[in-house]
Design a protein around this motif. Structure first.
Motif, PDB file in Angstrom:
ATOM      1  N   UNK A  26       0.935  -1.206  -0.054  1.00 20.71           N
ATOM      2  CA  UNK A  26      -0.085   0.104   0.039  1.00 20.71           C
ATOM      3  C   UNK A  26       0.823   1.207  -0.121  1.00 20.71           C
ATOM      4  N   UNK A  27       0.353   2.438   0.005  1.00 22.60           N
ATOM      5  CA  UNK A  27       1.131   3.654  -0.080  1.00 22.60           C
ATOM      6  C   UNK A  27       2.135   3.670   0.937  1.00 22.60           C
ATOM      7  N   UNK A  55       4.042   1.837   2.602  1.00 22.82           N
ATOM      8  CA  UNK A  55       3.714   0.578   3.581  1.00 22.82           C
ATOM      9  C   UNK A  55       4.453  -0.551   3.137  1.00 22.82           C
ATOM     10  N   UNK A  56       5.188  -1.558   3.514  1.00 18.90           N
ATOM     11  CA  UNK A  56       5.668  -2.727   3.224  1.00 18.90           C
ATOM     12  C   UNK A  56       4.502  -3.434   2.559  1.00 18.90           C
ATOM     13  N   UNK A  57       4.944  -4.383   1.693  1.00 19.33           N
ATOM     14  CA  UNK A  57       3.950  -5.341   1.024  1.00 19.33           C
ATOM     15  C   UNK A  57       3.846  -6.508   2.164  1.00 19.33           C
ATOM     16  N   UNK A  58       2.812  -7.033   2.493  1.00 21.06           N
ATOM     17  CA  UNK A  58       2.866  -8.209   3.358  1.00 21.06           C
ATOM     18  C   UNK A  58       3.531  -9.383   2.769  1.00 21.06           C
ATOM     19  N   UNK A  59       3.844 -10.416   3.652  1.00 21.78           N
ATOM     20  CA  UNK A  59       4.725 -11.457   3.052  1.00 21.78           C
ATOM     21  C   UNK A  59       4.446 -12.381   1.970  1.00 21.78           C
ATOM     22  N   UNK A  60       2.905 -12.432   1.784  1.00 22.49           N
ATOM     23  CA  UNK A  60       2.182 -13.118   0.773  1.00 22.49           C
ATOM     24  C   UNK A  60       2.682 -12.666  -0.731  1.00 22.49           C
ATOM     25  N   UNK A  87       8.973  -2.144   8.973  1.00 18.88           N
ATOM     26  CA  UNK A  87       7.939  -2.685   8.269  1.00 18.88           C
ATOM     27  C   UNK A  87       8.517  -3.744   7.337  1.00 18.88           C
ATOM     28  N   UNK A  95      10.324  -6.573   8.827  1.00 23.53           N
ATOM     29  CA  UNK A  95       9.385  -7.846   9.259  1.00 23.53           C
ATOM     30  C   UNK A  95       8.692  -8.841   8.389  1.00 23.53           C
ATOM     31  N   UNK A  96       8.123  -7.864   7.215  1.00 16.83           N
ATOM     32  CA  UNK A  96       7.589  -8.664   6.105  1.00 16.83           C
ATOM     33  C   UNK A  96       8.437  -9.287   5.126  1.00 16.83           C
ATOM     34  N   UNK A 136       9.606 -12.360   7.142  1.00 16.52           N
ATOM     35  CA  UNK A 136       8.647 -13.647   7.272  1.00 16.52           C
ATOM     36  C   UNK A 136       8.378 -14.337   5.768  1.00 16.52           C
TER      37      UNK A 136
END
Lengths: 211, 331
Positions: B77-78, B80-85, B109, B112-113, B116
């Protein structure tokens, strides 16, 4: 007090509403310290949780509700709060095994494990001006009180401890995360992460008070 | 706030949709819609290069997938780090058996992502190594370099590590190049006007007409202090003093990047570059390659950053390596 998956779902839906009400305030705090999106991020995350909960209406295992909430939050936001809250929810869920009805002790273990999960992922300490300035005092207070105090009373004390922790972040200099690069300029504003963590625990207290 | 958007909640999805349609011959989006990979042929057993981070930095990061740079990107997102998936999905799509290197900026962030995702990839039998960029001298003192954030210097890390992978370096070799480039790179920026998050519509910081933010990051976060607005030469002098203090340059040549943060005219960037060149020239330091333009931005923020990378012979060869990406080509 006994709580089941349906109670947890209703509690989480109250958090969704609370975050929606407070999202502009959370973003405003974050503009002074970071990139100004904390309220937006929390809102995106909890809206994803809300959607997931609607798919889980027949779910009986509390663990499934919690871990699904954590994973949907993470997948929707990434960011730093994504892994932090996901780790909290997953650890909380794992502490409950396959239980469908939670006793008082299970409820304490849910919340102490939740904080353990966030703490383990974050690595922050009290005083670093993060979400953990709310959550660690909250957990420690839960551990200090005993069953004989009654569950609402115990959570009421713990949430009060979390609130003082959150308020103290105003005078702290950030030591971790994006805002740490501000140095002394980070003093004077409450930490948005600590503030939203307070909303989450405070909403739980209100919810169990209403039962 | 004036923006050419539809619904603020859909800006990232709609941008990605436009991007993959615009560059349909060289990139494709994976099913999760936040992973994009290059479809250009590569050498066999090439180490995969995965870049990523939040949106709002365009042309970074999605513009830098293609020949000679990255193989895939995970889009958050703007700011924001992308999530792990999506990171994991991109990893699986670009792994050719030689492993994948994650290149990203040093932010809590992202750490961590991407961390993971690396654990998840490892469980699926894919070797992943990571190299973080921490080039911003304003973000922490030198003795706490591990706390510094990555800004425009990430471009040089993508450039050299991407070239190394393209030339057949193994995974450890690619990581070594990324780390060497980061160690030899310093950046610092100034902000003249804020950016506006589409979802809040609020300015990321407030500045008087005669003020600028010194040492700000590229997410609209405030800098180390507000100072009176300087001329281009004064700004270049201030930034270059802090940058050059930390780069012990003897007879090495350098690469220079004068990066616009989103709404800064090229005119201003070239006026800044003019002074940077004068400063280096006075010190007897030769510029090997220069880059001037919007490489890593912060939505419509006004301002610029200066990045200097000290080059040894190996880095020179890698920085010369050709690139063909949607947002950047070099022959």
């Amino acid at each position: 007090m006994n709580l089941n998956a349906d109670h947890l779902t209703r509690y989480l839906k109250t958090v969704v509403e609370k975050i929606e009400e407070e999202k502009n305030y959370l973003s405003e705090l974050d503009r002074k310290l970071g990139d100004g999106d904390h309220g937006v991020t929390m809102s995106i995350g909890f809206n994803a949780v809300n959607k997931k909960l609607d798919e889980l209406t027949d779910e009986k295992k509390v663990k499934t509700v919690l871990t699904s909430a954590g994973m949907s939050f993470l997948d929707a936001v990434g960011s730093s709060v994504g892994p932090l809250y996901a780790s909290g929810f997953i650890k909380a869920g794992n502490a409950l095994g396959d239980k469908e009805e939670l006793t008082d002790e299970d409820i304490f273990s849910l919340w102490t494990s939740f904080v353990d999960g966030v703490e383990h992922r974050s690595g922050a300490k009290v005083g670093d001006k993060t979400i953990l300035d709310t959550l660690i005092p909250f957990r420690e207070s839960l551990k200090e009180t005993s069953d004989s105090d009654g569950i609402v009373e115990r959570f009421s004390k713990a949430v009060k401890a979390g609130k003082s922790g959150m308020e103290e972040t105003e005078n702290m200099q950030s030591n971790i995360g994006r805002s740490s690069r501000l140095g002394e300029r980070s003093i004077g504003t409450k930490d948005p992460g600590a503030t939203s963590a307070y909303l989450i625990i405070q909403t739980f207290l209100s919810y169990i008070e209403s039962l | 706030m004036k923006k050419l958007i539809n619904n603020p909640d859909n800006v990232v999805e709609e941008m990605i949709e436009g991007y993959v349609k615009a560059h349909a011959s060289s990139v494709k989006m994976l099913e999760n819609k936040r992973s994009i990979v290059s479809t250009k042929p590569t050498i066999e057993n090439k180490v995969g290069i995965l870049i990523g981070g939040g949106s709002g930095h365009e042309p970074a990061f999605l513009g830098y997938i293609g020949e000679g740079m990255a193989d895939g990107v995970a889009v958050g997102n703007i700011f924001a780090s992308p999530p792990p998936s999506p990171i994991l999905e991109t990893t699986k799509a670009i792994d050719k058996g030689a492993g994948v290197v994650y290149l990203y900026g040093n932010y809590a962030g992202d750490v961590m992502n991407f961390g993971m995702a690396a654990d998840l990839a490892d469980m699926e039998g894919i070797t992943v190594k990571s190299a973080l960029t921490s080039d911003d001298v304003a973000s922490a003192p030198l003795d706490e370099k591990e706390k510094r954030r990555g800004i425009a210097g990430e471009f040089f890390v993508f450039k050299t590590a991407g070239a190394a992978a393209d030339k057949g370096y193994d995974i450890d070799g690619v990581v070594r190049i990324a780390e060497l480039t980061n160690d030899n790179t310093r950046s610092m920026g100034v902000g003249l006007s804020p950016c506006y998050l589409p979802q809040t519509g609020e300015p990321s910081f407030e500045l008087e007409d005669d003020e600028m933010e010194l040492g700000l990051g590229h997410h609209g976060e405030p800098g180390i202090k507000k100072v009176p607005l300087g001329t281009a030469d004064e700004v270049a002098d201030e930034l270059m003093t802090r940058i050059m203090d930390e780069l012990a340059i003897e007879d090495e040549e350098v690469a220079v990047l004068v990066n616009g943060l989103g709404s800064t005219p090229q005119m201003d960037l070239y006026i800044l570059f003019r002074r940077v060149e004068q400063i280096l020239s006075e010190k007897g330091i030769k510029i090997y390659r220069s880059y001037v333009g919007d490489y890593i931005t912060s939505l419509e923020m006004g301002g610029a950053s200066i990045t200097i990378t000290k080059l040894n012979d190996e880095l020179k060869e890698l920085i010369d390596h050709p690139v063909d990406c949607p947002a950047f080509t070099q022959k």
